[in-house]
Write a protein that holds these residues in place. Structure first.
Motif, PDB file in Angstrom:
ATOM      1  N   MET A   1       0.836  -1.192   0.000  1.00  0.00           N
ATOM      2  CA  MET A   1       0.000   0.000   0.000  1.00  0.00           C
ATOM      3  C   MET A   1       0.876   1.249   0.000  1.00  0.00           C
ATOM      4  SD  MET A   1      -3.014   1.410   0.090  1.00  0.00           S
ATOM      5  CE  MET A   1      -4.110   0.054   0.522  1.00  0.00           C
ATOM      6  N   VAL A   2       0.551   2.186  -0.877  1.00  0.00           N
ATOM      7  CA  VAL A   2       1.273   3.446  -0.982  1.00  0.00           C
ATOM      8  C   VAL A   2       0.324   4.595  -0.704  1.00  0.00           C
ATOM      9  CG1 VAL A   2       2.456   5.014  -2.569  1.00  0.00           C
ATOM     10  CG2 VAL A   2       3.000   2.593  -2.594  1.00  0.00           C
ATOM     11  N   LEU A   3       0.811   5.550   0.037  1.00  0.00           N
ATOM     12  CA  LEU A   3       0.037   6.742   0.360  1.00  0.00           C
ATOM     13  C   LEU A   3       0.637   7.915  -0.411  1.00  0.00           C
ATOM     14  CD1 LEU A   3      -2.288   7.144   2.492  1.00  0.00           C
ATOM     15  CD2 LEU A   3      -0.571   8.276   3.903  1.00  0.00           C
ATOM     16  N   ALA A  98       2.708  -0.396   8.996  1.00  0.00           N
ATOM     17  CA  ALA A  98       1.829  -1.140   9.907  1.00  0.00           C
ATOM     18  C   ALA A  98       0.436  -0.534   9.886  1.00  0.00           C
ATOM     19  CB  ALA A  98       2.389  -1.104  11.329  1.00  0.00           C
ATOM     20  N   GLN A  99      -0.564  -1.355  10.272  1.00  0.00           N
ATOM     21  CA  GLN A  99      -1.940  -0.866  10.334  1.00  0.00           C
ATOM     22  C   GLN A  99      -2.723  -1.613  11.409  1.00  0.00           C
ATOM     23  OE1 GLN A  99      -3.926   0.087   6.654  1.00  0.00           O
ATOM     24  NE2 GLN A  99      -5.892  -0.669   7.395  1.00  0.00           N
ATOM     25  N   ARG A 148      -8.414   3.292  14.626  1.00  0.00           N
ATOM     26  CA  ARG A 148      -7.449   2.676  13.717  1.00  0.00           C
ATOM     27  C   ARG A 148      -6.174   3.502  13.717  1.00  0.00           C
ATOM     28  NH1 ARG A 148      -8.543   2.427   7.256  1.00  0.00           N
ATOM     29  NH2 ARG A 148      -8.700   4.669   7.659  1.00  0.00           N
ATOM     30  N   ALA A 149      -5.046   2.840  13.475  1.00  0.00           N
ATOM     31  CA  ALA A 149      -3.776   3.546  13.355  1.00  0.00           C
ATOM     32  C   ALA A 149      -3.031   3.012  12.145  1.00  0.00           C
ATOM     33  CB  ALA A 149      -2.936   3.349  14.617  1.00  0.00           C
ATOM     34  N   ARG A 150      -2.372   3.917  11.416  1.00  0.00           N
ATOM     35  CA  ARG A 150      -1.591   3.521  10.251  1.00  0.00           C
ATOM     36  C   ARG A 150      -0.223   4.185  10.313  1.00  0.00           C
ATOM     37  NH1 ARG A 150      -5.662   5.548   5.821  1.00  0.00           N
ATOM     38  NH2 ARG A 150      -6.253   6.904   7.554  1.00  0.00           N
ATOM     39  N   LEU A 151       0.813   3.414  10.034  1.00  0.00           N
ATOM     40  CA  LEU A 151       2.178   3.939  10.037  1.00  0.00           C
ATOM     41  C   LEU A 151       2.756   3.782   8.646  1.00  0.00           C
ATOM     42  CD1 LEU A 151       4.639   5.072  11.580  1.00  0.00           C
ATOM     43  CD2 LEU A 151       5.295   2.687  12.060  1.00  0.00           C
ATOM     44  N   PHE A 152       3.302   4.884   8.102  1.00  0.00           N
ATOM     45  CA  PHE A 152       3.905   4.882   6.776  1.00  0.00           C
ATOM     46  C   PHE A 152       5.321   5.442   6.858  1.00  0.00           C
ATOM     47  CE2 PHE A 152      -0.633   5.262   6.186  1.00  0.00           C
ATOM     48  CZ  PHE A 152      -0.916   4.461   5.093  1.00  0.00           C
ATOM     49  N   ALA A 166       2.446   8.782  11.130  1.00  0.00           N
ATOM     50  CA  ALA A 166       1.448   7.914  11.754  1.00  0.00           C
ATOM     51  C   ALA A 166       0.112   8.651  11.745  1.00  0.00           C
ATOM     52  CB  ALA A 166       1.851   7.567  13.185  1.00  0.00           C
ATOM     53  N   ILE A 167      -0.927   7.966  11.286  1.00  0.00           N
ATOM     54  CA  ILE A 167      -2.263   8.554  11.221  1.00  0.00           C
ATOM     55  C   ILE A 167      -3.171   7.748  12.153  1.00  0.00           C
ATOM     56  CG2 ILE A 167      -4.220   9.149   9.752  1.00  0.00           C
ATOM     57  CD1 ILE A 167      -2.286   9.213   7.389  1.00  0.00           C
ATOM     58  N   TYR A 168      -3.621   8.388  13.219  1.00  0.00           N
ATOM     59  CA  TYR A 168      -4.514   7.750  14.187  1.00  0.00           C
ATOM     60  C   TYR A 168      -5.934   8.251  13.921  1.00  0.00           C
ATOM     61  CZ  TYR A 168      -0.230   6.673  16.805  1.00  0.00           C
ATOM     62  OH  TYR A 168       1.013   6.228  17.184  1.00  0.00           O
ATOM     63  N   ASP A 169      -6.773   7.405  13.373  1.00  0.00           N
ATOM     64  CA  ASP A 169      -8.150   7.786  13.093  1.00  0.00           C
ATOM     65  C   ASP A 169      -8.965   7.775  14.385  1.00  0.00           C
ATOM     66  OD1 ASP A 169      -8.277   8.249  10.242  1.00  0.00           O
ATOM     67  OD2 ASP A 169      -7.861   6.125  10.003  1.00  0.00           O
TER      68      ASP A 169
END
Length: 209
Positions: A1-3, A98-99, A148-152, A166-169
């Motif tokens: 996955m690419v952001l 990570a997600q 949810r949390a996402r790390l790129f 890191a995006i913490y929804d």
């Protein structure tokens, strides 16, 4: 996955006009990227200008490269410049590390996000990533307002450094505020103590419908 992130700063007087325009523009970008692409957009909370983020998720680097080299992308970039010549744009891309997710319950669709950007020496990055994913993110995600949390890892040409976002929804802006008024400072202090060489920037995003 690419952001793929497109961040825009516009004068405050143009913010509402830009917000409406961005909704249509994002739809056009997704159409140019292909059916596997997904997009969302947010308004950055705080600051003197109108700050917005368009977030595009693609299956991988080849999909992003295809879009970046396309005629449609050039046309859309020109459209942006003509519509808002005063806008300051910053583009970047990142690959998912990570997600983790807590598990959404009914009524917990994300309405906001707590976003943490980290830059640190390359020699420390692998250890930081393992700790952040294995310990720090679950601690933050344990807060009831986050779903949810996402790390790129962000592509960067800065020699000797690696960059992450890191995006913490969160359920809504109130949930982010409760975290920042409650457990947030303590967890942030622990982060700074463990990795004093890291540069950290934090933002609050409000997802737009």
């Amino acid at each position: 996955m690419v952001l793929y992130l497109v961040e825009s700063d516009v004068p405050a007087a143009k913010a509402e006009e830009f917000s409406s325009w961005l909704a249509t523009h994002v739809t056009k970008v997704v159409a140019a990227m292909g059916r596997s692409a997904f997009a969302s957009r947010a308004r950055v909370v705080g600051g003197d200008e109108g700050r917005f983020v368009a977030v595009y998720e693609l299956t991988g680097i080849p999909a992003l490269e295809n879009y970046m080299m396309s005629r449609e992308r050039a046309e859309l970039a020109e459209e942006t410049t003509k519509a808002f010549p005063e806008a300051k744009l910053q583009r970047s891309f990142a690959e998912r590390v990570a997600q983790p997710r807590r598990g959404m319950r009914h009524g917990e669709e994300p309405g906001a996000a707590f976003v943490v950007r980290v830059a640190l020496p390359a020699a420390e990055a692998d250890g930081w990533s393992a700790w952040y994913e294995g310990e720090h993110m679950p601690e933050v995600l344990g807060d009831p307002g986050f779903v949810r949390a996402r790390l790129f890892e962000v592509h960067s040409e800065v020699e000797g450094e690696r960059h992450f976002v890191a995006i913490y929804d969160a359920v809504d802006l109130g949930a982010v505020g409760n975290f920042r008024d409650g457990r947030g400072p303590k967890l942030g202090e622990a982060h700074a103590t463990r990795y004093p060489n890291a540069r950290i920037d934090r933002q609050i995003w409000e997802w737009q419908q």
